[in-house]
Design an enzyme around this catalytic site. Sequence first.
Site, short mmCIF file in Angstrom:
data_model
loop_
_atom_site.label_atom_id
_atom_site.label_comp_id
_atom_site.label_asym_id
_atom_site.label_seq_id
_atom_site.Cartn_x
_atom_site.Cartn_y
_atom_site.Cartn_z
N GLY A 46 -3.18 -12.24 21.41
CA GLY A 46 -4.35 -11.51 21.88
C GLY A 46 -4.51 -10.20 21.15
N SER A 92 0.82 -1.22 0.00
CA SER A 92 0.00 0.00 0.00
C SER A 92 0.86 1.26 0.00
CB SER A 92 -0.89 0.02 1.24
OG SER A 92 -1.69 -1.13 1.27
N GLY A 93 1.89 1.29 0.84
CA GLY A 93 2.72 2.50 0.95
C GLY A 93 3.57 2.70 -0.29
N LYS A 119 -9.12 -10.68 4.67
CA LYS A 119 -9.66 -10.84 6.03
C LYS A 119 -11.11 -10.35 6.10
CE LYS A 119 -9.79 -7.68 8.60
NZ LYS A 119 -8.67 -7.10 9.31
N THR A 174 -2.43 0.01 7.35
CA THR A 174 -2.40 0.40 5.93
C THR A 174 -2.58 1.91 5.71
OG1 THR A 174 -3.15 -1.77 5.27
CG2 THR A 174 -3.57 0.03 3.71
N GLU A 224 -26.76 7.04 17.34
CA GLU A 224 -27.33 8.23 17.98
C GLU A 224 -26.97 8.29 19.47
OE1 GLU A 224 -31.73 8.44 18.41
OE2 GLU A 224 -31.74 6.40 17.64
N TYR A 255 -4.90 -7.92 17.23
CA TYR A 255 -5.87 -7.80 16.14
C TYR A 255 -6.06 -9.14 15.40
CZ TYR A 255 -5.44 -2.59 15.71
OH TYR A 255 -5.46 -1.24 15.87
N HIS A 305 -32.15 9.24 13.89
CA HIS A 305 -33.00 8.25 14.54
C HIS A 305 -33.75 7.41 13.52
CE1 HIS A 305 -35.28 6.65 17.85
NE2 HIS A 305 -36.40 6.86 17.17
N CYS A 349 -1.74 -5.96 2.84
CA CYS A 349 -3.14 -5.53 2.98
C CYS A 349 -4.03 -6.18 1.93
CB CYS A 349 -3.22 -4.01 2.89
SG CYS A 349 -4.92 -3.42 2.78
N TYR A 386 -3.49 -2.37 -8.76
CA TYR A 386 -2.34 -1.74 -8.11
C TYR A 386 -1.22 -1.52 -9.11
CZ TYR A 386 -3.59 -1.25 -3.25
OH TYR A 386 -4.15 -0.79 -2.10
N CYS A 413 -5.75 -7.19 5.24
CA CYS A 413 -7.03 -6.50 5.45
C CYS A 413 -8.13 -6.94 4.50
CB CYS A 413 -6.86 -4.99 5.27
SG CYS A 413 -5.31 -4.34 5.87
N ASP A 471 5.18 -0.58 7.46
CA ASP A 471 5.47 -1.54 8.53
C ASP A 471 6.97 -1.79 8.71
OD1 ASP A 471 2.77 -1.72 8.79
OD2 ASP A 471 2.62 -3.86 8.37
N GLU A 497 -9.38 -11.44 15.39
CA GLU A 497 -10.19 -11.46 14.16
C GLU A 497 -10.32 -12.88 13.61
OE1 GLU A 497 -9.42 -6.91 12.57
OE2 GLU A 497 -8.29 -8.51 11.64
N ALA A 535 -10.09 -0.05 13.70
CA ALA A 535 -11.17 -1.01 13.96
C ALA A 535 -10.57 -2.40 14.10
CB ALA A 535 -12.16 -0.99 12.81
P1 NDP Z 1 -0.53 -7.28 17.77
O1 NDP Z 1 0.63 -6.45 18.12
O2 NDP Z 1 -1.87 -6.66 17.64
O3 NDP Z 1 -0.66 -8.45 18.84
C1 NDP Z 1 0.37 -9.35 19.10
C2 NDP Z 1 -0.07 -10.27 20.19
O4 NDP Z 1 0.90 -11.28 20.40
C3 NDP Z 1 -0.25 -9.55 21.51
O5 NDP Z 1 -1.41 -10.06 22.13
C4 NDP Z 1 1.01 -9.92 22.27
O6 NDP Z 1 0.82 -9.97 23.65
C5 NDP Z 1 1.25 -11.32 21.76
N1 NDP Z 1 2.65 -11.72 21.84
C6 NDP Z 1 3.71 -11.10 21.31
N2 NDP Z 1 4.84 -11.81 21.55
C7 NDP Z 1 4.47 -12.89 22.25
C8 NDP Z 1 5.18 -13.97 22.82
N3 NDP Z 1 6.49 -14.07 22.70
N4 NDP Z 1 4.47 -14.92 23.48
C9 NDP Z 1 3.14 -14.82 23.61
N5 NDP Z 1 2.42 -13.81 23.10
C10 NDP Z 1 3.07 -12.85 22.43
O7 NDP Z 1 -0.09 -8.08 16.47
P2 NDP Z 1 -0.88 -8.91 15.39
O8 NDP Z 1 0.07 -9.96 14.97
O9 NDP Z 1 -2.22 -9.32 15.88
O10 NDP Z 1 -1.08 -7.84 14.25
C11 NDP Z 1 0.05 -7.11 13.74
C12 NDP Z 1 -0.34 -5.70 13.40
O11 NDP Z 1 -1.11 -5.71 12.22
C13 NDP Z 1 -1.21 -5.03 14.45
O12 NDP Z 1 -0.43 -4.34 15.39
C14 NDP Z 1 -2.07 -4.10 13.65
O13 NDP Z 1 -1.50 -2.84 13.68
C15 NDP Z 1 -2.08 -4.70 12.26
N6 NDP Z 1 -3.41 -5.24 11.98
C16 NDP Z 1 -4.46 -4.40 11.89
C17 NDP Z 1 -5.72 -4.88 11.64
C18 NDP Z 1 -6.86 -3.92 11.57
O14 NDP Z 1 -6.63 -2.74 11.37
N7 NDP Z 1 -8.09 -4.38 11.75
C19 NDP Z 1 -5.97 -6.29 11.44
C20 NDP Z 1 -4.81 -7.10 11.58
C21 NDP Z 1 -3.58 -6.59 11.83
P3 NDP Z 1 0.89 -8.62 24.56
O15 NDP Z 1 -0.40 -7.91 24.36
O16 NDP Z 1 1.03 -9.18 25.95
O17 NDP Z 1 2.09 -7.87 24.12
#
Ligand code: NDP
Length: 463
Positions: A178, A15-16, A51, A314, A444, A180, A439, A43, A99, A48, A306, A184, A344
């Site tokens: 835990g 994208s960039g 997904k 993105t 709202e 995004y 409404h 993306c 693209y 994105c 990134d 998702e 989101a």
């Molecule tokens: P995130 O940074 O959102 O989450 C990474 C997760 O992995 C966190 O829960 C983190 O825990 C955990 N984690 C990291 N290292 C370890 C480890 N060694 N052991 C156990 N758990 C670990 O990354 P994602 O991979 O989900 O997504 C990457 C990026 O892509 C996001 O930051 C987001 O910006 C982008 N994205 C955006 C979307 C959207 O706009 N809807 C959709 C998908 C991706 P902790 O919280 O404890 O650090």
Amino acid sequence: MAKYDYDLFVIGGGSGGVRAARVAASLGKRVGIAEEYRFGGTCVIRGCVPKKLYVYASQFPEHFEDAAGYGWSVPPARFDWRRLVANKDREIARLEGLYRKGVEGAGGEAFATRAVLIDAHTIRLEGENRTITADQILIATGGRPNPHAALPGHEHCIFSNEAFDLPELPKAIVIAGGGYIAVEFANIFHGLGVQTTLTYRGKEILGRFDMDVRRALHKTMEEKGIRILCHEIFTAIDKRSDGRLDAHLQGGEVLTVDQVMLALGRIPNTEDLGLEAAGVERGRTGEIIVDDFSRTNVANIWAIGDVTNRVQLTPVAIHEAMCFVETAFKNNPTRPDHDCVPTAVFSQPEIGTVGLSEDDAAKRFAKLEIYRASFRPMRYTLSGRQEKMLMKLVVDAETRRVVGAHVLGPDAGEMAQLLGISLKARLTKDDFDRTMAVHPTAAEELVTMYKPSYLVVNGERVE
Ligand code: NDP
């Protein structure tokens, strides 16, 4: 005769990179761009876009269920995973073509090859077996899933890349993370009928979001049937003789599943790019270090998206591309603005958010007013679905400025886009109050919450 073959050469067609190449070419610059995999980048090709298509696919079972309350009888539905994958592939191929065409239509040259820096002005196009020179170079090579190589058995795991194209839909999956992606995909697989478990090392999923939203999403996901294990990590993944996988958890439990997916963050793509040869510095996680204007320590080499590990989104990469073009080619130095970025999570229900969580705002402001509404959206009244929607405004009591807005529920992502304008414009709660409601909508609520639900004074909640 020009000193270099190109005014700008971009490495990475996501994208960039594509945006920078297209806009610079449309200014009359001689632009080349190389992409080693597929134009469109994460993306479009494996992020994105696919997904969101899979999110839509996974929502149909609930739509079929909800239809009954509105008088519809829906015969038992069947799902064909391979058809979804094939239709997704067609759409992605269409976008990929657009693209590439976008760059070429603006007068740029697109190369389907890996590109490696030889020095600060020279690039080797590996697939073309030749070198070119460029005045300015932009690195926009993105990132990839953290492989988590320390986990015994990590080679049996899949990542978001593979999840889109599995030959078969698994019967059972466990997803680690835990963030995004983990959240998702847990909702996508569950919606498609897969027995789904999510394991997260921390206290509550979605670390950087507002705690109310995190808790409410966790509860709703569990009520739908997703098993969520917090304070839990894998210790090893074993392949069984029947081809399934045993995921060993620190707590002692062993989950037998068809797929284990790791979504543990993403790392920048900076290996074997010739950065050392060109003298470009990297940071602790391998990211390219840039200044406020996306310039590296080498004056004619820039990096966006990134690969710089600033905000991995993105629209942020696209914004950084536009700022780069202003700075490098329009004599208008422009810093990307990373403040107050709306975002989101396409969980089910969706999260839309902008600005500060209550906890983060409490660290910055002495007194907060919290406006909070939790209600069943109208669309669920006849369907009988019990899911609640949550809306929350975080207001700095002194200035009345809305410093955070958080929505959990249908279309929350769409709302976040509009709330993003309000918060970017630094609007106050009084501006929200002055705005007429639309409404009947769920949104709202955002302009009809007249009384604070509670205050937060010096970090303490006051009813
Ligand atoms: P995130 O940074 O959102 O989450 C990474 C997760 O992995 C966190 O829960 C983190 O825990 C955990 N984690 C990291 N290292 C370890 C480890 N060694 N052991 C156990 N758990 C670990 O990354 P994602 O991979 O989900 O997504 C990457 C990026 O892509 C996001 O930051 C987001 O910006 C982008 N994205 C955006 C979307 C959207 O706009 N809807 C959709 C998908 C991706 P902790 O919280 O404890 O650090």
